[in-house]
Design an enzyme around this catalytic site. Structure first.
Site: not given
Length: 214
Positions: A54, A131
């Protein structure tokens, strides 16, 4: 955070659905999806703050923000982590990597937004979002949906290419071929009658594959 606008049971979102509305706290203050009408939005989730994949994505998104802005597209991020976790993480990214993340990162501790968008994997052992990425047009319509697993980072360059391709294909009434980038030829729709197919045979290439410049 307020509930999503629909107030109805969440269902799987599809391309050409209207994006569920919401208002929520973010690292840039209160955010409402409705305020983005008139512009493209790339709305994306990440599994958790202070995680390596991330972090790599947010650095890349922050560096590409102006490239998205140049094609009229805003960045809007979300995870189920709380606002103070978001603030601490983004501050640490700037301190550790010298990159300022100045697009909004929304908190969603109740998971209301994540559930409305189907960002939660029912098979996952935690509440971490996948995601998920949604390209939303100026009318609030979802034009593309891209999902990655938690252990594979997204390509920010590909998402920018996706937004540009969506915009050009809509504006020009044509399609984009594999690997299309800005400035490349577009594809005309194939002939739908025998007369059109025979007329197209005089051009270069096959009647079902005709290019033109944007």
């Amino acid at each position: 955070m307020n509930d999503t606008d629909s107030g109805t049971e969440a269902r799987t979102l599809r391309i050409n659905d209207y994006a569920p509305g919401f208002s929520a706290r973010s690292t840039a203050g209160e955010v409402s999806l409705a305020t983005y009408r008139g512009r493209w939005v790339l709305f994306f989730s990440h599994p958790a703050d202070f995680t390596p994949v991330c972090t790599s994505e947010f650095i890349a998104f922050a560096r590409a923000k102006e490239r998205f802005a140049a094609c009229g597209c805003d960045l809007l991020a979300l995870s189920v982590d709380g606002l103070y976790s978001h603030l601490a993480w983004l501050r640490d990214i700037e301190r550790s990597f010298g990159v300022k993340v100045d697009f909004p990162l929304i908190e969603d501790p109740s998971m209301a937004i994540a559930q409305a968008y189907g960002m939660l994997d029912s098979a996952a052992p935690s509440s971490a979002t996948v995601r998920a990425t949604y390209a939303i047009d100026p009318e609030g319509v979802i034009r593309a949906i891209v999902w990655y697993p938690t252990n594979v980072g997204r390509s920010v360059d590909e998402l920018l290419r996706l937004v540009e391709a969506l915009q050009v294909s809509q504006r020009e009434g044509a399609s984009t071929p594999e690997g299309w980038c800005s400035g490349d030829p577009l594809l005309l729709q194939p002939a739908t009658t025998l007369e059109e197919a025979e007329a197209a045979n005089g051009s270069t290439g096959a009647w079902y594959y005709r290019e033109r410049i944007a």
